[in-house]
Design a protein around this motif. Structure first.
Motif, PDB file in Angstrom:
ATOM      1  N   ALA A   1       2.873  -1.511   9.932  1.00 37.41           N
ATOM      2  CA  ALA A   1       4.248  -1.132  10.262  1.00 37.41           C
ATOM      3  C   ALA A   1       4.314   0.377  10.339  1.00 37.41           C
ATOM      4  CB  ALA A   1       5.233  -1.666   9.217  1.00 37.41           C
ATOM      5  N   ALA A   2       5.476   0.873  10.721  1.00 36.45           N
ATOM      6  CA  ALA A   2       5.656   2.321  10.806  1.00 36.45           C
ATOM      7  C   ALA A   2       5.701   2.963   9.430  1.00 36.45           C
ATOM      8  CB  ALA A   2       6.940   2.644  11.574  1.00 36.45           C
ATOM      9  N   GLY A   3       6.092   2.199   8.419  1.00 35.01           N
ATOM     10  CA  GLY A   3       6.230   2.766   7.085  1.00 35.01           C
ATOM     11  C   GLY A   3       7.562   3.475   6.911  1.00 35.01           C
ATOM     12  N   SER A   4       7.854   3.822   5.693  1.00 34.36           N
ATOM     13  CA  SER A   4       9.107   4.492   5.367  1.00 34.36           C
ATOM     14  C   SER A   4       8.997   5.990   5.644  1.00 34.36           C
ATOM     15  CB  SER A   4       9.443   4.270   3.887  1.00 34.36           C
ATOM     16  OG  SER A   4      10.426   5.189   3.451  1.00 34.36           O
ATOM     17  N   ALA A   5       9.922   6.520   6.449  1.00 35.60           N
ATOM     18  CA  ALA A   5       9.929   7.957   6.732  1.00 35.60           C
ATOM     19  C   ALA A   5      10.097   8.757   5.447  1.00 35.60           C
ATOM     20  CB  ALA A   5      11.044   8.285   7.719  1.00 35.60           C
ATOM     21  N   GLU A   6      10.902   8.224   4.516  1.00 36.59           N
ATOM     22  CA  GLU A   6      11.121   8.926   3.248  1.00 36.59           C
ATOM     23  C   GLU A   6       9.820   9.006   2.450  1.00 36.59           C
ATOM     24  OE1 GLU A   6      13.895   8.638  -0.776  1.00 36.59           O
ATOM     25  OE2 GLU A   6      13.685   6.905   0.540  1.00 36.59           O
ATOM     26  N   PHE A   7       9.111   7.889   2.332  1.00 39.22           N
ATOM     27  CA  PHE A   7       7.881   7.885   1.540  1.00 39.22           C
ATOM     28  C   PHE A   7       6.794   8.722   2.202  1.00 39.22           C
ATOM     29  CE2 PHE A   7       8.872   3.458  -0.469  1.00 39.22           C
ATOM     30  CZ  PHE A   7       9.944   4.031  -1.132  1.00 39.22           C
TER      31      PHE A   7
ATOM     32  N   GLY B   1       7.273  11.241   3.981  1.00 40.34           N
ATOM     33  CA  GLY B   1       7.684  12.629   3.779  1.00 40.34           C
ATOM     34  C   GLY B   1       7.200  13.205   2.465  1.00 40.34           C
ATOM     35  N   TRP B   2       6.973  12.326   1.471  1.00 37.94           N
ATOM     36  CA  TRP B   2       6.442  12.817   0.195  1.00 37.94           C
ATOM     37  C   TRP B   2       5.077  13.475   0.382  1.00 37.94           C
ATOM     38  CZ3 TRP B   2       7.271   7.735  -3.087  1.00 37.94           C
ATOM     39  CH2 TRP B   2       8.655   7.534  -3.260  1.00 37.94           C
ATOM     40  N   ALA B   3       4.346  13.029   1.409  1.00 36.08           N
ATOM     41  CA  ALA B   3       3.018  13.580   1.679  1.00 36.08           C
ATOM     42  C   ALA B   3       3.038  14.562   2.847  1.00 36.08           C
ATOM     43  CB  ALA B   3       2.034  12.443   1.973  1.00 36.08           C
ATOM     44  N   GLY B   4       4.227  14.936   3.275  1.00 31.97           N
ATOM     45  CA  GLY B   4       4.334  15.873   4.387  1.00 31.97           C
ATOM     46  C   GLY B   4       3.931  15.277   5.719  1.00 31.97           C
ATOM     47  N   ILE B   5       4.013  13.945   5.841  1.00 30.07           N
ATOM     48  CA  ILE B   5       3.606  13.251   7.066  1.00 30.07           C
ATOM     49  C   ILE B   5       4.854  12.915   7.885  1.00 30.07           C
ATOM     50  CG2 ILE B   5       2.483  11.201   8.023  1.00 30.07           C
ATOM     51  CD1 ILE B   5       0.844  11.056   5.410  1.00 30.07           C
TER      52      ILE B   5
ATOM     53  N   ASN C   1       0.844  -1.195   0.000  1.00 26.57           N
ATOM     54  CA  ASN C   1       0.000   0.000   0.000  1.00 26.57           C
ATOM     55  C   ASN C   1       0.881   1.248   0.000  1.00 26.57           C
ATOM     56  OD1 ASN C   1      -2.742   1.115   0.109  1.00 26.57           O
ATOM     57  ND2 ASN C   1      -2.183   1.867   2.140  1.00 26.57           N
ATOM     58  N   ASP C   2       1.865   1.270  -0.889  1.00 29.17           N
ATOM     59  CA  ASP C   2       2.785   2.402  -0.963  1.00 29.17           C
ATOM     60  C   ASP C   2       2.059   3.667  -1.416  1.00 29.17           C
ATOM     61  OD1 ASP C   2       4.833   0.733  -0.196  1.00 29.17           O
ATOM     62  OD2 ASP C   2       5.486   0.310  -2.236  1.00 29.17           O
ATOM     63  N   LEU C   3       2.482   4.794  -0.860  1.00 28.50           N
ATOM     64  CA  LEU C   3       1.829   6.067  -1.159  1.00 28.50           C
ATOM     65  C   LEU C   3       1.902   6.434  -2.642  1.00 28.50           C
ATOM     66  CD1 LEU C   3       2.824   8.359   1.839  1.00 28.50           C
ATOM     67  CD2 LEU C   3       0.515   7.683   1.182  1.00 28.50           C
ATOM     68  N   PHE C   4       0.844   7.093  -3.106  1.00 33.84           N
ATOM     69  CA  PHE C   4       0.730   7.663  -4.444  1.00 33.84           C
ATOM     70  C   PHE C   4       0.646   6.611  -5.545  1.00 33.84           C
ATOM     71  CE2 PHE C   4       2.838  11.193  -2.079  1.00 33.84           C
ATOM     72  CZ  PHE C   4       1.768  12.070  -2.119  1.00 33.84           C
TER      73      PHE C   4
ATOM     74  N   TYR D   1       0.162   6.347  10.665  1.00 38.49           N
ATOM     75  CA  TYR D   1       0.396   7.780  10.487  1.00 38.49           C
ATOM     76  C   TYR D   1      -0.493   8.378   9.404  1.00 38.49           C
ATOM     77  CZ  TYR D   1       4.563   6.847  13.262  1.00 38.49           C
ATOM     78  OH  TYR D   1       5.417   6.460  14.266  1.00 38.49           O
ATOM     79  N   SER D   2      -0.588   7.704   8.286  1.00 37.65           N
ATOM     80  CA  SER D   2      -1.395   8.238   7.185  1.00 37.65           C
ATOM     81  C   SER D   2      -2.863   7.865   7.301  1.00 37.65           C
ATOM     82  CB  SER D   2      -0.847   7.767   5.834  1.00 37.65           C
ATOM     83  OG  SER D   2      -0.872   6.350   5.737  1.00 37.65           O
ATOM     84  N   VAL D   3      -3.183   6.811   8.076  1.00 40.64           N
ATOM     85  CA  VAL D   3      -4.565   6.395   8.306  1.00 40.64           C
ATOM     86  C   VAL D   3      -4.719   6.094   9.797  1.00 40.64           C
ATOM     87  CG1 VAL D   3      -6.401   4.769   7.703  1.00 40.64           C
ATOM     88  CG2 VAL D   3      -4.663   5.346   6.000  1.00 40.64           C
ATOM     89  N   HIS D   4      -5.772   6.624  10.409  1.00 41.48           N
ATOM     90  CA  HIS D   4      -5.989   6.375  11.835  1.00 41.48           C
ATOM     91  C   HIS D   4      -6.226   4.889  12.068  1.00 41.48           C
ATOM     92  CE1 HIS D   4      -7.830   6.532  15.845  1.00 41.48           C
ATOM     93  NE2 HIS D   4      -7.199   7.695  15.979  1.00 41.48           N
ATOM     94  N   VAL D   5      -5.757   4.412  13.205  1.00 39.80           N
ATOM     95  CA  VAL D   5      -5.829   2.986  13.495  1.00 39.80           C
ATOM     96  C   VAL D   5      -7.274   2.483  13.511  1.00 39.80           C
ATOM     97  CG1 VAL D   5      -5.822   3.313  16.011  1.00 39.80           C
ATOM     98  CG2 VAL D   5      -4.931   1.200  15.028  1.00 39.80           C
ATOM     99  N   SER D   6      -8.223   3.322  13.925  1.00 41.56           N
ATOM    100  CA  SER D   6      -9.619   2.883  13.929  1.00 41.56           C
ATOM    101  C   SER D   6     -10.126   2.655  12.517  1.00 41.56           C
ATOM    102  CB  SER D   6     -10.501   3.904  14.653  1.00 41.56           C
ATOM    103  OG  SER D   6     -10.442   5.164  14.007  1.00 41.56           O
ATOM    104  N   GLU D   7      -9.673   3.463  11.561  1.00 37.40           N
ATOM    105  CA  GLU D   7     -10.083   3.273  10.169  1.00 37.40           C
ATOM    106  C   GLU D   7      -9.404   2.054   9.553  1.00 37.40           C
ATOM    107  OE1 GLU D   7     -11.458   7.125   8.059  1.00 37.40           O
ATOM    108  OE2 GLU D   7      -9.457   7.550   8.862  1.00 37.40           O
TER     109      GLU D   7
END
Length: 329
Positions: free
Chosen positions: A93-99, A101-105, A35-38, A66-72
């Motif tokens: 998982a925590a996800g990639s900080a670099e990826f 960052g592409w969304a300002g998260i 489920n990689d961003l973009f 971070y990009s989706v609330h855990v309840s969702e």
């Protein structure tokens, strides 16, 4: 033995459906979609696959808190449990900080945030025993209003020792990303350490040996397919894992510069043999040899990840009709 495929969410829907149906015919047990961003939305893709497959278990790998609330995330997982008839696995998982960052998260406190997400998700999705503390907002009204079902297994995508240990303490399964594949024994030992701390047998957890593979009839094309993935994702790999292969994030800086300036094909041609060793590239015999080594090291679940090969359909056919039968001998 359990066998699974992992694919990226850059595939168009007809291609993904075709691969899922081929995998099902060849006896693969699981299919995981990233489920990689973009790129394409993995939950939407998996909804399509739920309607177009019958047996294979479907997993999302991974969602992040971070990009989706855990309840969702829990809502999505419970809905997928219903849509698939219980054939769904949730990877977080925590996800990639670099990826991100592409969304300002931003990604503060990745270990504790992921641990909390695992605990909350298992609680919301029906786990009888949840280890760890629930957040302050969690209360009697923090529950899903969906028909009950069997608990959705929650897996943790992990690379670092601390994340692997946390997964051993809290999760139902672990997706240890192995660069190189032979890192499996070290990763499993870290998971076992966490499980022991929680007083649970490590055998309770599904711990796939998650590696990248590229195979096909043309060795050079297979090499370039692997090189393209490494060029794109290499800078986001954990320094800890790169170090085990004699690499550092800085080694990818020239490749990243070419990627941004000239595109992926040009960047892939800069990937060297050390970088290629992060995955398994070559003929059926090459793939079988390294898979047998993983079995000998104690792996009971082999998970074949992208790029799979220069031609996805050909690669899945080769893995299903040649590699799996040979490993099983």
């Amino acid at each position: 033995m359990t066998y699974s495929l992992r694919v990226n969410n850059d595939l168009d829907i007809p291609t993904l459906v075709d691969l899922a149906q081929r995998a099902e015919r060849h006896g693969f047990d699981q299919l995981w979609v990233s489920n990689d961003l973009f790129l394409r939305s993995a939950p939407v893709l998996l909804g399509v696959l739920a309607a177009r497959t019958e047996r294979i278990t479907l997993g999302v790998g991974i969602m992040n808190p971070y990009s989706v609330h855990v309840s969702e995330i829990a809502m999505m997982a419970a809905t997928m449990r219903e849509a698939t008839g219980g054939r769904f696995l949730l990877g977080v998982a925590a996800g990639s900080a670099e990826f991100l960052g592409w969304a300002g998260i931003e990604r503060p406190r990745p270990l504790s945030r992921t641990a909390q997400a695992v605990t909350v998700l298992r609680a919301l999705l029906g786990a009888e025993e949840v280890r760890g503390e629930l957040p302050a907002w969690f209360g009697p009204l923090s529950e899903l209003r969906l028909p009950p079902g069997d608990p959705v297994p929650v897996y943790v995508g992990a690379m670092s020792p601390k994340m692997l240990q946390m997964a051993g303490r809290l999760a139902d399964g672990v997706l240890p990303l192995l660069y190189p594949p032979e890192h499996f024994t070290t990763a499993r030992a870290e998971v076992a350490k966490g499980a022991e701390e929680a007083g649970r047998p490590v055998e309770e957890l599904d711990i796939p040996a998650c590696f990248w593979v590229s195979t096909g009839d043309d060795d050079e094309r297979a090499r370039l397919a692997m090189a393209a993935k490494i060029a794109y994702y290499g800078p986001s790999f954990a320094p800890y894992l790169l170090g085990r292969a004699g690499l550092a994030v800085e080694d990818f800086a020239p490749i990243t510069a070419v990627l941004e300036r000239d595109g992926l094909d040009a960047a892939a041609r800069l990937v060297d043999e050390r970088m290629l060793s992060l995955g398994i590239t070559g003929s059926t015999a090459d793939v079988v040899a390294r898979c047998r080594a993983l079995r000998a090291a104690g792996a009971t679940h082999l998970s074949f990840g992208p790029p799979l090969g220069p031609d996805l359909r050909e690669a899945v056919e080769k893995l299903g009709s040649e590699v799996l039968p040979a490993i099983s001998l």
